[in-house]
Design an enzyme around this catalytic site. Structure first.
Site, PDB file in Angstrom:
ATOM      1  N   LEU A  35      38.274  27.144 -33.516  1.00  0.00           N
ATOM      2  CA  LEU A  35      38.113  28.599 -33.697  1.00  0.00           C
ATOM      3  C   LEU A  35      36.736  29.045 -33.229  1.00  0.00           C
ATOM      4  O   LEU A  35      35.932  29.572 -34.016  1.00  0.00           O
ATOM      5  CB  LEU A  35      38.382  29.033 -35.144  1.00  0.00           C
ATOM      6  N   ALA A  83      39.208  23.895 -24.754  1.00  0.00           N
ATOM      7  CA  ALA A  83      38.119  23.875 -23.772  1.00  0.00           C
ATOM      8  C   ALA A  83      37.348  25.181 -23.873  1.00  0.00           C
ATOM      9  O   ALA A  83      37.856  26.187 -24.371  1.00  0.00           O
ATOM     10  CB  ALA A  83      38.680  23.739 -22.356  1.00  0.00           C
ATOM     11  N   THR A 125      42.951  22.621 -14.345  1.00  0.00           N
ATOM     12  CA  THR A 125      42.931  23.895 -13.625  1.00  0.00           C
ATOM     13  C   THR A 125      42.842  23.685 -12.118  1.00  0.00           C
ATOM     14  O   THR A 125      42.296  22.675 -11.662  1.00  0.00           O
ATOM     15  CB  THR A 125      41.710  24.728 -14.093  1.00  0.00           C
ATOM     16  N   ASP A 126      43.325  24.672 -11.367  1.00  0.00           N
ATOM     17  CA  ASP A 126      43.204  24.589  -9.895  1.00  0.00           C
ATOM     18  C   ASP A 126      41.747  24.707  -9.442  1.00  0.00           C
ATOM     19  O   ASP A 126      41.419  24.388  -8.291  1.00  0.00           O
ATOM     20  CB  ASP A 126      44.064  25.667  -9.212  1.00  0.00           C
ATOM     21  N   GLU A 127      40.862  25.161 -10.358  1.00  0.00           N
ATOM     22  CA  GLU A 127      39.455  25.326  -9.953  1.00  0.00           C
ATOM     23  C   GLU A 127      38.784  24.001  -9.631  1.00  0.00           C
ATOM     24  O   GLU A 127      37.723  23.977  -9.013  1.00  0.00           O
ATOM     25  CB  GLU A 127      38.658  26.059 -11.049  1.00  0.00           C
ATOM     26  N   TYR A 153      31.773  25.323 -15.232  1.00  0.00           N
ATOM     27  CA  TYR A 153      33.112  25.219 -15.848  1.00  0.00           C
ATOM     28  C   TYR A 153      34.003  24.271 -15.049  1.00  0.00           C
ATOM     29  O   TYR A 153      34.555  23.301 -15.591  1.00  0.00           O
ATOM     30  CB  TYR A 153      33.778  26.603 -15.938  1.00  0.00           C
ATOM     31  N   LYS A 157      35.664  20.515 -15.983  1.00  0.00           N
ATOM     32  CA  LYS A 157      37.106  20.224 -15.976  1.00  0.00           C
ATOM     33  C   LYS A 157      37.414  19.073 -15.020  1.00  0.00           C
ATOM     34  O   LYS A 157      38.255  18.215 -15.309  1.00  0.00           O
ATOM     35  CB  LYS A 157      37.905  21.479 -15.573  1.00  0.00           C
ATOM     36  N   ASN A 252      41.343  40.718  -6.126  1.00  0.00           N
ATOM     37  CA  ASN A 252      40.994  41.318  -7.421  1.00  0.00           C
ATOM     38  C   ASN A 252      41.168  42.834  -7.378  1.00  0.00           C
ATOM     39  O   ASN A 252      41.608  43.447  -8.354  1.00  0.00           O
ATOM     40  CB  ASN A 252      39.551  40.957  -7.789  1.00  0.00           C
TER      41      ASN A 252
HETATM   42  P1  NAD Z   1      40.836  30.024 -24.264  1.00  0.00           P
HETATM   43  O1  NAD Z   1      39.373  30.096 -24.051  1.00  0.00           O
HETATM   44  O2  NAD Z   1      41.622  31.274 -24.484  1.00  0.00           O
HETATM   45  O3  NAD Z   1      41.148  29.076 -25.521  1.00  0.00           O
HETATM   46  C1  NAD Z   1      40.486  27.870 -25.735  1.00  0.00           C
HETATM   47  C2  NAD Z   1      40.759  27.408 -27.172  1.00  0.00           C
HETATM   48  O4  NAD Z   1      40.103  26.143 -27.361  1.00  0.00           O
HETATM   49  C3  NAD Z   1      40.206  28.355 -28.238  1.00  0.00           C
HETATM   50  O5  NAD Z   1      41.177  28.557 -29.243  1.00  0.00           O
HETATM   51  C4  NAD Z   1      38.972  27.622 -28.784  1.00  0.00           C
HETATM   52  O6  NAD Z   1      38.714  27.920 -30.143  1.00  0.00           O
HETATM   53  C5  NAD Z   1      39.394  26.170 -28.589  1.00  0.00           C
HETATM   54  N1  NAD Z   1      38.250  25.251 -28.483  1.00  0.00           N
HETATM   55  C6  NAD Z   1      37.176  25.363 -27.651  1.00  0.00           C
HETATM   56  N2  NAD Z   1      36.338  24.323 -27.828  1.00  0.00           N
HETATM   57  C7  NAD Z   1      36.906  23.532 -28.780  1.00  0.00           C
HETATM   58  C8  NAD Z   1      36.523  22.306 -29.368  1.00  0.00           C
HETATM   59  N3  NAD Z   1      35.379  21.704 -29.062  1.00  0.00           N
HETATM   60  N4  NAD Z   1      37.343  21.756 -30.297  1.00  0.00           N
HETATM   61  C9  NAD Z   1      38.515  22.353 -30.648  1.00  0.00           C
HETATM   62  N5  NAD Z   1      38.920  23.541 -30.113  1.00  0.00           N
HETATM   63  C10 NAD Z   1      38.114  24.114 -29.195  1.00  0.00           C
HETATM   64  O7  NAD Z   1      41.394  29.203 -23.035  1.00  0.00           O
HETATM   65  P2  NAD Z   1      42.803  29.335 -22.257  1.00  0.00           P
HETATM   66  O8  NAD Z   1      42.680  30.356 -21.208  1.00  0.00           O
HETATM   67  O9  NAD Z   1      43.894  29.405 -23.250  1.00  0.00           O
HETATM   68  O10 NAD Z   1      42.819  27.906 -21.535  1.00  0.00           O
HETATM   69  C11 NAD Z   1      43.397  26.772 -22.179  1.00  0.00           C
HETATM   70  C12 NAD Z   1      43.269  25.575 -21.263  1.00  0.00           C
HETATM   71  O11 NAD Z   1      43.940  25.837 -20.022  1.00  0.00           O
HETATM   72  C13 NAD Z   1      41.820  25.227 -20.893  1.00  0.00           C
HETATM   73  O12 NAD Z   1      41.707  23.827 -20.887  1.00  0.00           O
HETATM   74  C14 NAD Z   1      41.652  25.803 -19.495  1.00  0.00           C
HETATM   75  O13 NAD Z   1      40.699  25.053 -18.770  1.00  0.00           O
HETATM   76  C15 NAD Z   1      43.046  25.637 -18.926  1.00  0.00           C
HETATM   77  N6  NAD Z   1      43.450  26.605 -17.881  1.00  0.00           N
HETATM   78  C16 NAD Z   1      43.312  27.951 -18.098  1.00  0.00           C
HETATM   79  C17 NAD Z   1      43.793  28.848 -17.128  1.00  0.00           C
HETATM   80  C18 NAD Z   1      43.658  30.342 -17.322  1.00  0.00           C
HETATM   81  O14 NAD Z   1      43.926  31.099 -16.383  1.00  0.00           O
HETATM   82  N7  NAD Z   1      43.297  30.851 -18.501  1.00  0.00           N
HETATM   83  C19 NAD Z   1      44.391  28.376 -15.965  1.00  0.00           C
HETATM   84  C20 NAD Z   1      44.504  26.985 -15.779  1.00  0.00           C
HETATM   85  C21 NAD Z   1      44.056  26.126 -16.767  1.00  0.00           C
HETATM   86  O1  DAU Z   2      42.253  29.399 -11.733  1.00  0.00           O
HETATM   87  C1  DAU Z   2      42.343  29.038 -13.068  1.00  0.00           C
HETATM   88  C2  DAU Z   2      41.163  29.588 -13.842  1.00  0.00           C
HETATM   89  O2  DAU Z   2      41.362  30.997 -13.957  1.00  0.00           O
HETATM   90  C3  DAU Z   2      41.016  28.966 -15.227  1.00  0.00           C
HETATM   91  O3  DAU Z   2      40.728  27.590 -15.082  1.00  0.00           O
HETATM   92  C4  DAU Z   2      39.912  29.660 -16.042  1.00  0.00           C
HETATM   93  O4  DAU Z   2      39.880  29.143 -17.357  1.00  0.00           O
HETATM   94  C5  DAU Z   2      40.221  31.139 -16.099  1.00  0.00           C
HETATM   95  O5  DAU Z   2      39.190  31.824 -16.785  1.00  0.00           O
HETATM   96  C6  DAU Z   2      40.399  31.718 -14.691  1.00  0.00           C
HETATM   97  O6  DAU Z   2      39.131  31.685 -13.985  1.00  0.00           O
HETATM   98  P1  DAU Z   2      38.633  32.922 -13.074  1.00  0.00           P
HETATM   99  O7  DAU Z   2      37.167  32.859 -12.963  1.00  0.00           O
HETATM  100  O8  DAU Z   2      39.436  33.011 -11.819  1.00  0.00           O
HETATM  101  O9  DAU Z   2      39.112  34.140 -14.034  1.00  0.00           O
HETATM  102  P2  DAU Z   2      38.414  35.517 -14.466  1.00  0.00           P
HETATM  103  O10 DAU Z   2      39.452  36.311 -15.197  1.00  0.00           O
HETATM  104  O11 DAU Z   2      37.098  35.313 -15.110  1.00  0.00           O
HETATM  105  O12 DAU Z   2      38.170  36.221 -13.063  1.00  0.00           O
HETATM  106  C7  DAU Z   2      39.225  36.453 -12.142  1.00  0.00           C
HETATM  107  C8  DAU Z   2      38.619  37.070 -10.902  1.00  0.00           C
HETATM  108  O13 DAU Z   2      38.158  38.397 -11.225  1.00  0.00           O
HETATM  109  C9  DAU Z   2      37.407  36.333 -10.373  1.00  0.00           C
HETATM  110  O14 DAU Z   2      37.422  36.401  -8.948  1.00  0.00           O
HETATM  111  C10 DAU Z   2      36.217  37.101 -10.928  1.00  0.00           C
HETATM  112  C11 DAU Z   2      36.744  38.530 -10.998  1.00  0.00           C
HETATM  113  N1  DAU Z   2      36.217  39.362 -12.077  1.00  0.00           N
HETATM  114  C12 DAU Z   2      36.268  38.885 -13.361  1.00  0.00           C
HETATM  115  C13 DAU Z   2      35.778  39.636 -14.410  1.00  0.00           C
HETATM  116  C14 DAU Z   2      35.836  39.098 -15.823  1.00  0.00           C
HETATM  117  C15 DAU Z   2      35.708  40.633 -11.812  1.00  0.00           C
HETATM  118  O15 DAU Z   2      35.700  41.068 -10.650  1.00  0.00           O
HETATM  119  N2  DAU Z   2      35.239  41.381 -12.863  1.00  0.00           N
HETATM  120  C16 DAU Z   2      35.245  40.937 -14.150  1.00  0.00           C
HETATM  121  O16 DAU Z   2      34.759  41.662 -15.054  1.00  0.00           O
END
Ligand code: NAD
Ligand code: DAU
Length: 341
Positions: A35, A83, A125-127, A153, A157, A252
Site C-alpha cells: 500500500l 513494483a 514491461t515492453d520498456e 524504471y 524492470k 500522445n
Molecule cells: P501500480 O503502480 O498501479 O501498482 C503497483 C502496486 O504495487 C501498488 O499497489 C503498490 O502499493 C505495490 N507495491 C509497490 N512496491 C511494493 C513493495 N515493495 N511491496 C509490496 N507491494 C508494493 O502499477 P501497475 O500499473 O498496476 O503495474 C503493475 C505491474 O505491471 C508493474 O510491475 C509494472 O511494471 C507492470 N506493467 C505496467 C504497465 C502499465 O501500463 N501500467 C504495462 C506493462 C507492465
Molecule cells: O509501456 C509500458 C509502460 O507504460 C509501463 O511499464 C509503465 O509502468 C507505465 O507507467 C507506462 O509507462 P509510460 O511512461 O509510457 O506511461 P505514462 O502514462 O507515464 O506516459 C505515457 C506517455 O504520455 C509518455 O510518452 C509520456 C506522456 N505523458 C505522460 C504524462 C503523465 C505526457 O505527455 N504528459 C503527462 O502528464
C-alpha cells in the site's frame, strides 16, 4: 491451488484480482501489497468477504517477512505485479525502484526457491526493449529484441527480468515473464497519461503534454492484459518470455485529443510542457507468439477500450476524486486499523 498475487491493490493487480477471484472460485488468492501511494484497497471493495480472497499488507523486499509468509502459506503459484511503476518518479528517486523492483523480485524468488512453487510469474514491461524510431513503422519488439533501457524504471524492470532468467537457469525455478505494452482502463492511478487527462479535462484544467506530443505508445486495455497473464500462468511454457500487445499505436497528442472530443472539451486545454528526460519515442509490440501458442486474442481495440474507460471514469468519479484529494489513504486505517490493533 493457492496463488500469491503481489501488488494486487495497484491498477493492473486490482483488475487481475477481480478477473481471477470471480473466474476461479475453487482457487485461493492472497493479495500481498505494501500500500504505497499507488496501492488502493478501495479498488477491491467488491472482493472483500469472498471466501477465496484475502489481503496481507507487506513489503516484497522484506526478507524475514517474505520467508515466514511462504513457509506458512505454501503457495503453488506466485504472480509478481508489485513494483514502483511510474517513469517520472524513477527520475526523481532511482534507488526506490532498485529496492522494490529488483530486490523485491529476488527476495520473492529466494522464498519460492526455498519453499518450492509450481510457477513464478514476473509481470514485466515492453520498456525493457528501449524505444523504436518514429520513421520505422515496420519495426516491432519481439521476445528476442535485446534489452536496451532508457529510464531508471525500465532499467530496474530489465534487471529484475535478468534475475528471473538466471534463477531459472541456475536454480531451475519454474518461471515465466510477460512484457506488456501501455495499459489503460478502470482503477488506473491518475498520474498516468490517460486517467490524468480525463480527470483534469473534466475539471477544465490544463493538460500537460510532454515535448511535442509525437511520442507513440501501443495501448492495451487492462482486461486483455489480465486474460493474457492468466493464460501464460496456466498454459505458458516454463522459461519463456511472452510479449503482450494489440497493435494499437497512437501518438500522445492523438490520445489527448480523443479524450477531449469524447468529453466535449476544447483543445485549448492542451499545454505543451518541458519533455521527460530520456523520453522513449515509440513502443510497439509484436504479439505473434502469445497469439499462436496460447490463442490469446484481445477483446478491445483502442476505440472500444477508450470509450469504455472514459465512461468508467465518468461513472466512478468518487473513486478518483478521493485519490486526487488524498482521502483514499485513510481507507486502510478505517477498514483494518481496529482489526490489526
Ligand atoms: P501500480 O503502480 O498501479 O501498482 C503497483 C502496486 O504495487 C501498488 O499497489 C503498490 O502499493 C505495490 N507495491 C509497490 N512496491 C511494493 C513493495 N515493495 N511491496 C509490496 N507491494 C508494493 O502499477 P501497475 O500499473 O498496476 O503495474 C503493475 C505491474 O505491471 C508493474 O510491475 C509494472 O511494471 C507492470 N506493467 C505496467 C504497465 C502499465 O501500463 N501500467 C504495462 C506493462 C507492465
Ligand atoms: O509501456 C509500458 C509502460 O507504460 C509501463 O511499464 C509503465 O509502468 C507505465 O507507467 C507506462 O509507462 P509510460 O511512461 O509510457 O506511461 P505514462 O502514462 O507515464 O506516459 C505515457 C506517455 O504520455 C509518455 O510518452 C509520456 C506522456 N505523458 C505522460 C504524462 C503523465 C505526457 O505527455 N504528459 C503527462 O502528464
Amino acid at each position: 491451488m493457492k496463488f500469491l498475487v503481489t501488488g494486487g491493490a495497484g491498477f493492473i493487480g486490482a483488475n487481475y484480482m477481480h478477473y481471477v477471484v470471480n473466474k476461479y472460485p475453487e482457487d485461493q488468492f492472497v493479495n500481498l501489497d505494501l500500500l504505497t501511494y499507488a496501492g488502493n484497497l478501495e479498488s477491491l471493495k467488491d472482493l472483500e468477504g469472498k471466501p477465496n480472497y484475502s489481503f496481507v499488507r507487506g513489503d516484497i523486499a522484506d526478507r524475514p517477512f517474505i520467508m515466514d509468509l511462504f513457509e506458512k502459506e505454501k503457495f503453488d503459484v506466485v504472480i509478481n505485479f508489485a513494483a514502483e511503476s511510474h517513469v517520472d518518479r524513477s527520475v526523481k528517486d532511482p534507488g526506490l525502484f532498485v529496492r522494490s523492483n529488483v530486490l523485491g523480485t529476488t527476495t520473492l524468488m529466494d522464498a519460492a526457491k526455498a519453499v518450492g512453487v509450481k510457477r513464478y510469474h514476473q509481470v514485466s514491461t515492453d520498456e525493457v526493449y528501449g524505444d523504436l524510431p518514429l520513421d520505422r513503422p515496420d519495426l516491432f519488439f519481439t521476445e528476442t529484441t535485446p534489452l536496451h533501457t532508457s529510464s531508471p524504471y525500465s532499467s530496474s524492470k530489465a534487471g529484475a527480468d535478468l534475475f528471473v532468467m538466471a534463477y531459472h537457469r541456475t536454480f531451475g525455478l519454474p518461471v515465466t515473464i510477460s512484457r506488456c505494452s501501455n495499459n489503460y482502463g478502470p482503477y488506473q492511478f491518475p498520474e498516468k497519461l490517460i486517467p490524468l487527462m480525463i480527470s483534469r479535462a473534466l475539471a477544465d484544467e490544463a493538460l500537460p503534454v510532454y515535448g511535442t506530443g509525437e511520442n507513440v505508445r501501443d495501448w492495451l486495455h487492462v482486461h486483455d492484459h489480465c486474460v493474457a497473464i492468466d493464460l501464460i500462468v496456466r498454459n505458458g511454457r516454463v522459461g519463456e518470455v511472452y510479449n503482450i500487445g494489440g497493435h494499437n499505436e497512437r501518438t500522445n497528442l492523438e490520445v489527448v485529443k480523443t479524450i477531449l472530443r469524447a468529453l466535449d472539451k476544447p483543445e485549448s486545454l492542451i499545454h505543451f510542457v518541458t519533455d521527460r528526460p530520456g523520453h522513449d519515442m515509440r513502443y510497439a509490440i509484436d504479439p505473434e507468439k502469445i497469439e499462436t501458442e496460447l490463442g490469446w486474442v484481445p477483446e478491445y481495440n483502442f476505440d472500444t477500450g477508450i470509450a469504455q474507460t472514459i465512461q468508467w471514469y465518468l461513472d466512478n468519479r468518487e473513486w478518483w476524486e478521493r485519490i486526487v484529494s488524498g482521502e483514499y489513504q485513510n481507507y486502510f486505517e478505517k477498514m483494518y486499523g481496529e482489526r490489526l490493533a
